[in-house]
Design a protein around this motif. Structure first.
Motif, PDB file in Angstrom:
ATOM      1  N   GLN A 191       0.816  -1.217   0.000  1.00 39.63           N
ATOM      2  CA  GLN A 191       0.000   0.000   0.000  1.00 39.63           C
ATOM      3  C   GLN A 191       0.851   1.269   0.000  1.00 39.63           C
ATOM      4  O   GLN A 191       0.525   2.236  -0.688  1.00 39.63           O
ATOM      5  N   VAL A 192       1.929   1.275   0.807  1.00 41.02           N
ATOM      6  CA  VAL A 192       2.694   2.515   0.990  1.00 41.02           C
ATOM      7  C   VAL A 192       3.960   2.567   0.150  1.00 41.02           C
ATOM      8  O   VAL A 192       4.555   3.636  -0.017  1.00 41.02           O
ATOM      9  N   GLY A 193       4.411   1.434  -0.355  1.00 42.13           N
ATOM     10  CA  GLY A 193       5.580   1.419  -1.225  1.00 42.13           C
ATOM     11  C   GLY A 193       6.906   1.259  -0.513  1.00 42.13           C
ATOM     12  O   GLY A 193       7.969   1.406  -1.117  1.00 42.13           O
ATOM     13  N   TYR A 194       6.894   0.947   0.763  1.00 35.61           N
ATOM     14  CA  TYR A 194       8.132   0.701   1.509  1.00 35.61           C
ATOM     15  C   TYR A 194       7.791  -0.192   2.700  1.00 35.61           C
ATOM     16  O   TYR A 194       6.625  -0.318   3.073  1.00 35.61           O
ATOM     17  N   ARG A 195       8.829  -0.796   3.276  1.00 36.75           N
ATOM     18  CA  ARG A 195       8.588  -1.697   4.405  1.00 36.75           C
ATOM     19  C   ARG A 195       8.218  -0.881   5.647  1.00 36.75           C
ATOM     20  O   ARG A 195       8.942   0.036   6.034  1.00 36.75           O
ATOM     21  N   PRO A 196       7.113  -1.219   6.299  1.00 34.81           N
ATOM     22  CA  PRO A 196       6.726  -0.505   7.518  1.00 34.81           C
ATOM     23  C   PRO A 196       7.598  -0.901   8.706  1.00 34.81           C
ATOM     24  O   PRO A 196       8.315  -1.905   8.671  1.00 34.81           O
ATOM     25  N   LEU A 197       7.506  -0.110   9.755  1.00 34.21           N
ATOM     26  CA  LEU A 197       8.205  -0.381  11.004  1.00 34.21           C
ATOM     27  C   LEU A 197       7.185  -0.727  12.089  1.00 34.21           C
ATOM     28  O   LEU A 197       6.064  -0.223  12.078  1.00 34.21           O
ATOM     29  N   THR A 198       7.601  -1.564  13.023  1.00 30.35           N
ATOM     30  CA  THR A 198       6.788  -1.794  14.207  1.00 30.35           C
ATOM     31  C   THR A 198       7.583  -1.361  15.433  1.00 30.35           C
ATOM     32  O   THR A 198       8.815  -1.256  15.386  1.00 30.35           O
ATOM     33  N   PHE A 199       6.869  -1.110  16.550  1.00 28.86           N
ATOM     34  CA  PHE A 199       7.539  -0.547  17.731  1.00 28.86           C
ATOM     35  C   PHE A 199       6.696  -0.769  18.970  1.00 28.86           C
ATOM     36  O   PHE A 199       5.554  -1.213  18.907  1.00 28.86           O
ATOM     37  N   GLU A 200       7.273  -0.460  20.107  1.00 25.24           N
ATOM     38  CA  GLU A 200       6.563  -0.438  21.386  1.00 25.24           C
ATOM     39  C   GLU A 200       7.134   0.707  22.220  1.00 25.24           C
ATOM     40  O   GLU A 200       8.119   1.343  21.842  1.00 25.24           O
ATOM     41  N   SER A 201       6.516   0.951  23.369  1.00 20.51           N
ATOM     42  CA  SER A 201       6.937   2.049  24.234  1.00 20.51           C
ATOM     43  C   SER A 201       6.928   1.597  25.684  1.00 20.51           C
ATOM     44  O   SER A 201       5.870   1.362  26.263  1.00 20.51           O
ATOM     45  N   SER A 202       8.121   1.436  26.266  1.00 22.38           N
ATOM     46  CA  SER A 202       8.270   1.044  27.670  1.00 22.38           C
ATOM     47  C   SER A 202       9.219   2.036  28.343  1.00 22.38           C
ATOM     48  O   SER A 202      10.447   1.872  28.280  1.00 22.38           O
ATOM     49  N   PRO A 203       8.697   3.070  28.998  1.00 20.88           N
ATOM     50  CA  PRO A 203       9.541   4.143  29.520  1.00 20.88           C
ATOM     51  C   PRO A 203      10.527   3.736  30.612  1.00 20.88           C
ATOM     52  O   PRO A 203      11.455   4.486  30.900  1.00 20.88           O
ATOM     53  N   TYR A 204      10.326   2.562  31.207  1.00 21.18           N
ATOM     54  CA  TYR A 204      11.275   2.102  32.234  1.00 21.18           C
ATOM     55  C   TYR A 204      12.599   1.651  31.618  1.00 21.18           C
ATOM     56  O   TYR A 204      13.609   1.541  32.312  1.00 21.18           O
ATOM     57  N   TYR A 205      12.617   1.380  30.306  1.00 23.73           N
ATOM     58  CA  TYR A 205      13.855   0.954  29.648  1.00 23.73           C
ATOM     59  C   TYR A 205      14.984   1.953  29.875  1.00 23.73           C
ATOM     60  O   TYR A 205      16.143   1.574  30.028  1.00 23.73           O
ATOM     61  N   MET A 206      14.670   3.229  29.861  1.00 18.63           N
ATOM     62  CA  MET A 206      15.699   4.262  29.975  1.00 18.63           C
ATOM     63  C   MET A 206      16.357   4.242  31.352  1.00 18.63           C
ATOM     64  O   MET A 206      17.532   4.606  31.485  1.00 18.63           O
TER      65      MET A 206
END
Length: 289
Positions: free
Chosen positions: A97-112
């Motif tokens: 649909q978009v013409g490039y490979r999409p990215l996936t992600f998550e958000s865990s603020p304790y990682y920092m």
């Protein structure tokens, strides 16, 4: 239509357990995250997560915004972690649909803040990019306290919690570093001042993953003038601009004003850290302008 959030908690947990079990079976056919939002807590990470989730080239984690694999659940294994992400089949469909490979992600603020998370991320996700958001550390501390109080993880008033922080966290980082199975409630939930000493955490992240894989967003700028701040994130991630993105603020909690004397005392504490942050970052953070 019934929303998953309106179902009883035991039903939600059962559904999540079933989904993770299926995800583990299909882990080899699932995407690996291309970037993570790793902090800082109460700095707009939910708002950034939901903004990025609107981008046509981004697929969010399937079950949770924050998976907390690299801090609290590392013993469950990488297959368990991958179970939380979309199937490669979904990525191929989006790519068409978009013409490039999409990215996936998550958000865990304790990682920092967790002393082992960065090393684990670097080992398991070589090349992954990290997005960090920062805000006025005094406001962050006060907001974090209100957040933990509301969730039942804190019982003390803010000023007393600040006084107790050093004793509550004493030796916790060292124990977490030497005992990978150990979890510390206070280290995760009571680091009001410690988490706002941003430059210490950023220097540590840089030493492990490198500066080129680290992008820092000033939350004050993001909420005041979101488009250029968001454009910088997209450039860092290698994603094109997208139309129709809505910029909204999420997870804000109403609270009474912070007493001036306590604010001034905390502001003075953070000043040398903010000066070092400005030198490291190459810019003055919004709360010091």
């Amino acid at each position: 239509m019934i929303s998953a959030r309106t179902l009883p908690a035991p039903v939600q947990r059962f559904g999540q357990d079933v989904a993770v079990t299926f995800g583990r079976i299909t882990a080899q056919a699932r995407m690996t995250p291309g970037f993570l939002i790793c902090g800082a807590q109460r700095c707009g990470t939910t708002s950034m997560y939901r903004t990025l989730s609107q981008h046509p080239g981004v697929l969010k984690a399937v079950l949770h915004k924050g998976i907390h694999y690299f801090d609290n659940h590392y013993d469950r294994g990488f297959g368990w972690y991958k179970a939380h992400f979309p199937l490669e089949l979904s990525a191929r469909r989006v790519a068409q649909q978009v013409g490039y490979r999409p990215l996936t992600f998550e958000s865990s603020p304790y990682y920092m803040f967790h002393p082992l998370a960065a090393e684990r991320i670097n080992a398991d996700l070589p090349g992954v990019k990290l997005v960090v958001l920062l805000r006025d550390p005094v406001e962050r501390a006060y907001s974090a306290h209100a957040h933990e109080l509301a969730r039942g993880y804190e019982t003390e008033p803010f000023e007393r919690a600040i006084e107790l922080e050093e004793s509550r966290l004493e030796g916790m980082a060292e124990r977490l570093s030497t005992d990978p199975a150990y979890q510390s409630h206070s280290h995760q939930h009571h680091g009001y001042v410690s988490r706002g000493q941003y430059v210490d955490h950023l220097v540590r992240l840089e030493s492990i993953v490198g500066r080129d894989r680290l992008h820092v967003v000033d939350s004050g700028d993001f909420f005041t003038d979101p488009e250029p701040a968001f454009a910088g994130v997209l450039e860092f991630l290698g994603l094109p601009a997208a139309s129709g993105i809505r910029f909204e603020r999420h997870n804000a909690r109403p609270r009474s004003p912070l007493p001036a004397e306590l604010r001034d005392r905390l502001d003075a504490h953070f000043q040398p850290y903010d000066e070092k942050l400005a030198a490291w970052w190459g810019r003055t953070p919004s709360w010091r302008r």
